[in-house]
Design a protein around this motif. Sequence first.
Motif, short mmCIF file in Angstrom:
data_model
loop_
_atom_site.label_atom_id
_atom_site.label_comp_id
_atom_site.label_asym_id
_atom_site.label_seq_id
_atom_site.Cartn_x
_atom_site.Cartn_y
_atom_site.Cartn_z
N GLU A 139 0.97 -1.27 -0.02
CA GLU A 139 -0.20 0.02 0.06
C GLU A 139 0.94 1.30 -0.04
OE1 GLU A 139 -2.88 0.28 -0.17
OE2 GLU A 139 -3.73 2.16 0.40
N THR A 140 1.94 1.29 0.88
CA THR A 140 2.65 2.43 0.90
C THR A 140 3.47 2.55 -0.42
OG1 THR A 140 2.96 2.04 3.15
CG2 THR A 140 4.71 3.45 2.41
N ALA A 141 3.89 1.63 -0.95
CA ALA A 141 4.56 1.46 -2.28
C ALA A 141 3.79 2.01 -3.39
CB ALA A 141 5.06 0.17 -2.71
N ARG A 142 2.53 1.76 -3.26
CA ARG A 142 1.68 2.21 -4.39
C ARG A 142 1.53 3.81 -4.33
NH1 ARG A 142 -2.60 -1.23 -4.51
NH2 ARG A 142 -1.59 -2.52 -6.32
N LEU A 143 1.22 4.11 -3.15
CA LEU A 143 0.97 5.39 -2.69
C LEU A 143 2.28 6.45 -2.88
CD1 LEU A 143 -1.20 5.31 0.59
CD2 LEU A 143 -2.07 6.09 -1.48
N SER A 144 3.41 5.56 -2.88
CA SER A 144 4.76 6.35 -3.18
C SER A 144 5.13 6.47 -4.72
CB SER A 144 5.84 5.85 -2.53
OG SER A 144 5.54 5.93 -1.11
N GLY A 145 3.99 6.03 -5.57
CA GLY A 145 4.27 6.11 -7.00
C GLY A 145 4.87 5.13 -7.50
#
Lengths: 308, 513
Positions: A191-197
Amino acid sequence: MLLARREAGVLLPLVFLFVTVGSINSAFFGVDNLINMLRAASFTFIAAIGTTMVLIAAGLDLSVGSLVALGSYTTALALTSSIPVPLAVLIGMLTGGAVGMASGGIIVAFRIPPFITTLGMLYMVRGVVLIASKGVPIYPLPDAFNAIGQSALQGIPYIVIIAAGLGLAAEFMLRCTIFGRAIYAVGGNEETARLSGIAVDKVKISIYAVAGCLATITGLLQASRLGSAQPSIGNGFELQAIAAAIIGGTSLFGGAGTILGTLLGTIFMTVMTSGMSFLRVSAYWQQLVIGAIIVVSVGLDQFRRRRL
Amino acid sequence: MAAAALLEMRGITKRFSGVTVLEDVSVSLMEGEILSLVGENGAGKSTLMRILSGSHPYGSFDGEIRVRNAPRSFHTPKDAHEVGIRMIYQELSLHQDLSIAENIFLGRLQQKKKWLANWSGMHGSTAGLLERVGLKQSPQTVLRTLNAGQQQLVAIAKALAHDPRILVLDEPSAALTEEETNRLLELLKSLKAHGISCIYISHKLKEVYSVSDRITVLRDGRVVAQREASSYPSQQLVEDMIGRKIENMYPKLSVPIGAEVLRAEHFTVQHPQAHAKNVVTDAGFTVRRGEILGIAGLVGSGRSEFVNAVFGAQEHDGRGKVFVEGRPVDIRGPRDAIRAGIGLVTEDRKANGFIRTLDVAQNVSLASLRAVSSHAVIVRSKEEALAQRFMSSLKIKAPGLRAEILALSGGNQQKVVLSKWLATQLKVLILDEPTRGVDVGAKVDIYGLMAELARQGVGIVMISSELPELLAMCDRFITLAEGRIVDEFAKSDASAGRIMSAATGVHKERKTA
């Protein structure tokens, strides 16, 4: 410093095991045996490189064993259709890449868990190989092809050199490139990876493709070593690869692991198996011991982390 | 001290692998007293309470614990239970699928005829306990159906079932609404009247003042103040907690507000379960360069879903449009938003703010990997220089650039997450509860950073449930209620009353276009 690393857990037992077996039977240290062990370890290692990457990304690939058979079979088929060796090898590799890409695509698009998807692939791919080959091995294979698996450079088998090259490239990719960092990020927290682009879906599809490709490379090298393509080859190979990665400190929960660790894990398993036959321990014991080692190594890792 | 001390912890020193976490800490609790324990995250409050509860066993620390003037050694939590010390933790240890009575009697079911559980007896005792804590629910109610405030009361009822002398509550109000909190504080006062003393740990100073007789302040593992609450000025308390003077809690700068930098229009987000219902309905906002826009509203009003939809991290009905510097931007995912210069600091940094398997520097560079690499290969020195720049400018306290992020305090973790966005080509920064679970010192730093970003011309959107910070930091406000924008006003017209009445739907006629 070195001992503080994750992989270090297996290093001391490995040295201990190696020295112990060798001191009981000095033939264990003989060049022939060392080369044999390295060659045996190379097959597992190449497939385990892919498995390690998949595990770091918090995925799972159970289709490795079937892809070994697929790589072995498609390459042999291409060779017997008088396609030149380099092209046949490329075809073998690409089939694995394609199947891996399909697995990754299914996992991403339909949100089917990796366990289910690749378990399905395990059966489907094995089924395809058996249907197409009717269960009959393909041989003979051209000498030029068999030379890859059967000859050596300055005494070092080509297979070992190929495995070393692939291992170095994979470790560099994981440690130093953006793609490698993305794999650790996706495995650590999708999730964090996706939100970090980070393009999470692309990363996942790519690693299953790479893992598939590496599994078929293992397969075609096996075919080259044996001089024939066996439809039943690679049965249970995925579990060996997972075991090597885990003994080498790769986390089943994703986000952590190295190729160096997997290398040590693979060598450990090889030394263990080979060492036991040197000490004339029945082959029946080997599985029991390897199973225990997997549980103990993960248990030790958990214990170590809880104390930190 | 004339009154008898019920509990004394004397000269407690605790070290973890060479690091001193508590040094010579002495705390006492009188009969029938509520003592508040305050301090920044990492000050040692939790460690001290783990020693008191027996979780850090006797012998793992120096110093002594005396209960009613008799020395005690707690080897396990059970030893602490036996002298009447009960902990109620922040994360409730209740089973969601069991009933209230089952939770209360878990592990020590009353029995009859040797093999049968005596449910009628247990339901009776539970009803009595629920009455004491003022929870009007049947003992057979399944826990999952209760809200956070009611569950907190069940946890207290469970502790009361053991007839405790001392209750320890660790951040009990973290998940509670203001009204629920007030009821909890009233309950603690009534328990005090019945002779149950209490140690209350909280970040929320308003609660601390309303409930406590005395306040003990911990900082860096030492007691820095122990005073009567009634004669302890709050400004002084804050300064004691963070160990420096705060001239200005909200260092808001007055900066010229420039051209529009982000406009979002017509965002509608469907409810994940009930498709006929919307979480956000036709919402939009604009923010200008140098402006701080506040989004107010109750928890559950759709604030987070709204900004997540704008950022591309939340599915919406597709009619929402985003314009950056006046130009339409097609945002299909966070990648597109980041490319357009938008950053989002999410509400829950553990869940989706940082990655715990990556180190500090790797978390900082996560959204700007291209900037620290050449030909797709990450250049270590560039990555470390980037991280170092933010470590110094944001005053991030960490053991090192390559330290584990979990080794940092909440405030420093949040600064790492902020650094991740500052490292991108930022035009707009959306902050969802940026100071939640962050200690006072780091809060001031984060406000200062917001002001500085605004000065540099970044547009900022801030969501917060803490009205004082929202009112102090923002230039303009919109209020959401049930997914709709119900009010919009400038700083000059802003007040807590106006926000709350719009958010709770009291004055719907005040809705502006």
